[in-house]
Design a protein around this motif. Structure first.
Motif, short mmCIF file in Angstrom:
data_model
loop_
_atom_site.label_atom_id
_atom_site.label_comp_id
_atom_site.label_asym_id
_atom_site.label_seq_id
_atom_site.Cartn_x
_atom_site.Cartn_y
_atom_site.Cartn_z
N GLU A 63 0.82 -1.20 0.00
CA GLU A 63 0.00 0.00 0.00
C GLU A 63 0.86 1.27 0.00
OE1 GLU A 63 -2.36 -3.39 0.98
OE2 GLU A 63 -0.52 -2.66 1.93
N VAL A 64 1.98 1.25 0.73
CA VAL A 64 2.89 2.39 0.69
C VAL A 64 3.49 2.53 -0.71
CG1 VAL A 64 5.07 3.34 1.55
CG2 VAL A 64 3.43 2.36 3.15
N GLN A 65 3.86 1.40 -1.32
CA GLN A 65 4.36 1.44 -2.69
C GLN A 65 3.34 2.07 -3.63
OE1 GLN A 65 6.83 1.05 -4.60
NE2 GLN A 65 8.23 -0.57 -3.99
N GLN A 66 2.09 1.66 -3.51
CA GLN A 66 1.05 2.23 -4.36
C GLN A 66 0.91 3.73 -4.12
OE1 GLN A 66 -2.77 0.28 -3.97
NE2 GLN A 66 -3.88 2.00 -4.91
N MET A 67 0.96 4.13 -2.87
CA MET A 67 0.78 5.53 -2.52
C MET A 67 1.88 6.41 -3.13
SD MET A 67 0.88 7.22 1.26
CE MET A 67 2.53 7.90 1.14
N VAL A 68 3.14 5.99 -2.99
CA VAL A 68 4.25 6.84 -3.46
C VAL A 68 4.49 6.72 -4.96
CG1 VAL A 68 5.39 6.77 -1.21
CG2 VAL A 68 6.03 5.09 -2.96
N VAL A 106 -2.74 10.48 -8.12
CA VAL A 106 -3.77 10.27 -7.10
C VAL A 106 -3.31 10.82 -5.75
CG1 VAL A 106 -5.15 8.56 -5.85
CG2 VAL A 106 -4.63 8.22 -8.28
N PHE A 107 -2.07 10.53 -5.39
CA PHE A 107 -1.51 10.96 -4.11
C PHE A 107 -0.37 11.94 -4.39
CE2 PHE A 107 -3.19 6.64 -3.38
CZ PHE A 107 -4.16 6.95 -2.44
N SER A 108 -0.67 13.22 -4.27
CA SER A 108 0.26 14.27 -4.68
C SER A 108 1.26 14.61 -3.58
CB SER A 108 -0.53 15.52 -5.06
OG SER A 108 0.35 16.61 -5.30
N ALA A 109 2.50 14.87 -4.00
CA ALA A 109 3.52 15.34 -3.06
C ALA A 109 3.32 16.82 -2.71
CB ALA A 109 4.92 15.14 -3.65
N ASN A 110 2.53 17.51 -3.50
CA ASN A 110 2.26 18.94 -3.25
C ASN A 110 1.17 19.05 -2.19
OD1 ASN A 110 1.89 21.65 -3.23
ND2 ASN A 110 1.09 21.80 -5.33
N ARG A 111 1.59 18.97 -0.94
CA ARG A 111 0.65 18.97 0.17
C ARG A 111 0.69 20.27 0.97
NH1 ARG A 111 4.99 15.74 0.49
NH2 ARG A 111 6.33 15.76 2.35
N LEU A 112 1.20 21.34 0.36
CA LEU A 112 1.35 22.60 1.08
C LEU A 112 0.08 23.46 1.01
CD1 LEU A 112 4.96 23.54 -0.06
CD2 LEU A 112 4.27 22.54 2.12
N THR A 113 -0.67 23.36 -0.09
CA THR A 113 -1.84 24.22 -0.25
C THR A 113 -2.84 24.09 0.90
OG1 THR A 113 -1.62 24.17 -2.65
CG2 THR A 113 -3.77 24.80 -1.76
N ALA A 116 4.52 11.89 3.48
CA ALA A 116 3.12 12.33 3.40
C ALA A 116 2.72 12.68 1.96
CB ALA A 116 2.90 13.55 4.29
N ARG A 117 1.44 12.48 1.68
CA ARG A 117 0.86 12.85 0.39
C ARG A 117 -0.52 13.46 0.64
NH1 ARG A 117 5.36 11.68 -0.59
NH2 ARG A 117 6.22 10.43 -2.30
N LEU A 118 -1.03 14.12 -0.38
CA LEU A 118 -2.38 14.66 -0.35
C LEU A 118 -3.18 13.99 -1.46
CD1 LEU A 118 -4.30 16.89 0.86
CD2 LEU A 118 -3.64 18.27 -1.13
N ALA A 119 -4.29 13.35 -1.09
CA ALA A 119 -5.14 12.73 -2.11
C ALA A 119 -5.77 13.82 -2.96
CB ALA A 119 -6.21 11.88 -1.45
N VAL A 120 -5.58 13.73 -4.26
CA VAL A 120 -6.16 14.73 -5.17
C VAL A 120 -7.30 14.13 -6.00
CG1 VAL A 120 -4.10 16.17 -5.31
CG2 VAL A 120 -4.33 14.21 -6.86
N ALA A 121 -7.61 12.87 -5.74
CA ALA A 121 -8.75 12.20 -6.38
C ALA A 121 -9.28 11.16 -5.41
CB ALA A 121 -8.33 11.55 -7.70
N ALA A 178 -10.80 10.00 0.30
CA ALA A 178 -11.45 11.09 -0.41
C ALA A 178 -10.44 12.15 -0.82
CB ALA A 178 -12.53 11.72 0.47
N ALA A 179 -10.69 12.78 -1.95
CA ALA A 179 -9.85 13.90 -2.39
C ALA A 179 -9.80 14.95 -1.29
CB ALA A 179 -10.40 14.50 -3.68
N GLY A 180 -8.61 15.45 -1.02
CA GLY A 180 -8.43 16.46 0.02
C GLY A 180 -7.94 15.89 1.33
N GLU A 181 -7.91 14.56 1.47
CA GLU A 181 -7.45 13.95 2.72
C GLU A 181 -5.95 13.69 2.69
OE1 GLU A 181 -11.57 11.75 4.14
OE2 GLU A 181 -10.04 10.55 3.13
#
Length: 419
Positions: free
Chosen positions: A57-62, A67-74, A307-312, A322-325
């Motif tokens: 699951e970590v492999q899938q995430m990174v 789907v899981f964006s590294a841009n988690r600053l916004t 860490a990542r941010l779900a964008v979808a 969910a997107a945004g989590e």
């Protein structure tokens, strides 16, 4: 963007891991093991995000930035109090340029530039300098009285190496480290630090001023060094801007010190807790040290999570994301997944294969991995040979661990070399 909350069906998927609990930071593995038995992905009310423990699951995430964006600053900015936004904005200006917070294609472009100075070939040429710094620092440490291994050796070894690489005078190392620590107040955790935004701003401004001066010096008087190569390197006819150069130098200075220092400290703890493995390494240092470092990275790595941010909207490990989590891939938990590693809680310095995720995976695989490996191989090899009787100078339960969802390791490690 929706608030951070799990879907109703997942609201019961809570955890027992509290990153603000000192005991949990020191010994998280029993907690992670219990969590994994219930599933590889859990909602954490403590951090308002998902915790991912399974290796697959970590492999899938990174590996799926779409789907899981590294841009988690916004979302960080959106959640800030109005009074803090202006102060934090000066920090975010730099962090937004860091390669680790970017997705392809921008990430790909900057990484190509960075590979001109940090790659296996250039790192191979650093073996002699790393050995020299290691010897210099070990020779300076006291023999008959306790000292803090983390600050007096762990931080200084990678610090001196990377400062030399970037052309920063060694006597500025302490300043750069303090500024880097201030910036990390914005990233790692530090929810209880009331002035973290102003301190992070001070760190960012101070580092940017120093690095801008160094860049100007190299433009006026180029040298045969890494910084000059960074300035002049072209990809498709384009060079990095000054702001991109400064941000990259910040990122390197930040990432090179603390993670390697924690790797060394965690390794000394692990080796002393497994005398049979320590004896094997002592008897066959030259042959065993490469696989030993890989296993020490797996057993108790220096990075707790990425860490990542779900964008979808998506599904991960049987959970609806969910997107945004926010999603935190627990690298150290994935490294003990019994589906991938035999006897995952055991230390086996001869372990092969060893598909640990301590350097992450995919497009964000750690750029500094070759250098960290080299530093650890040389440093641990020297320590095992010179100081086989090292011991801890106070009870380990008294030693504090880093309060962070990023770094993992003690903030000090009192050691006596012994006989």
């Amino acid at each position: 963007m929706p608030a951070y909350s799990p879907s109703p069906a997942s609201r019961s998927a809570t955890t027992g891991f509290d990153p603000s609990d000192a005991a949990h930071l020191r010994a998280p593995y029993p907690i992670f093991e219990r969590m994994r038995e219930a599933g590889p992905v859990h909602w954490s009310p403590e951090i308002s995000g998902w915790l991912v423990l399974g290796w697959a699951e970590v492999q899938q995430m990174v590996s799926t930035p779409e789907v899981f964006s590294a841009n988690r600053l916004t979302p960080v900015v959106e959640r800030l109090p109005e009074a803090a936004r202006a102060t934090a904005g000066d920090v975010l200006r730099w962090l937004s340029i860091w390669m680790v917070f970017q997705d392809p294609p921008e990430h790909t472009r900057v990484r190509r530039h960075m590979l001109s100075v940090i790659n296996p070939r250039t790192v191979g040429s650093l073996r002699e300098p790393v050995q020299e710094v290691t010897d210099l620092l070990l020779d300076r440490l006291p023999r008959d009285e306790p000292f803090d291994f983390y600050t007096q050796f762990g931080l200084k070894l990678p610090g001196f190496v990377v400062m030399d690489l970037l052309g920063v005078p060694r006597d500025r190392l302490a300043e750069v480290k303090s500024w880097s620590d201030e910036m990390m107040l914005f990233i790692g955790s530090s929810r209880k630090v009331t002035d973290k935004y102003s301190r992070a701003k001070h760190g960012a401004q101070s580092m940017s001023e120093l690095f801008r001066e160094l860049i100007a010096q190299r433009r006026a008087e180029p040298r045969d060094d890494a910084l000059t190569r960074m300035i002049s390197h072209e990809v498709a006819g384009e060079t990095l801007t000054d702001d991109e150069l400064i941000a990259s130098m910040m990122m390197i200075a930040n990432g090179a010190q603390e993670t390697t220092a924690h790797l060394l400290s965690n390794s000394l703890l692990a080796l002393r807790a497994h005398p049979d493995q320590f004896a094997a390494l002592s008897e066959d240092r030259e042959q065993l040290i490469p696989t030993a470092v890989e296993e020490l990275l797996r057993y108790d790595g220096p990075v707790l999570s990425t860490a990542r941010l779900a964008v979808a909207d998506s599904e991960l490990g049987g959970q609806r994301i969910a997107a945004g989590e926010r999603v935190f891939g627990l690298l150290v938990a994935a490294n003990r997944d019994p589906a991938v590693f035999a006897d995952p809680a055991g230390l086996d310095l001869r372990r092969k294969p060893n598909k640990h995720l301590s350097f992450s995976s995919g497009v964000h695989f750690c750029l500094g991995a070759p250098l960290a490996r080299l530093e650890a191989q040389i440093a641990l090899g020297e320590i095992v040979t010179r100081f086989p009787g090292y011991e801890f100078a106070e009870p380990l339960e008294n030693v504090p661990w880093t309060n962070s969802m990023v770094a993992r390791g003690p903030t000090r490690l009192p050691i006596r070399w012994g006989r």
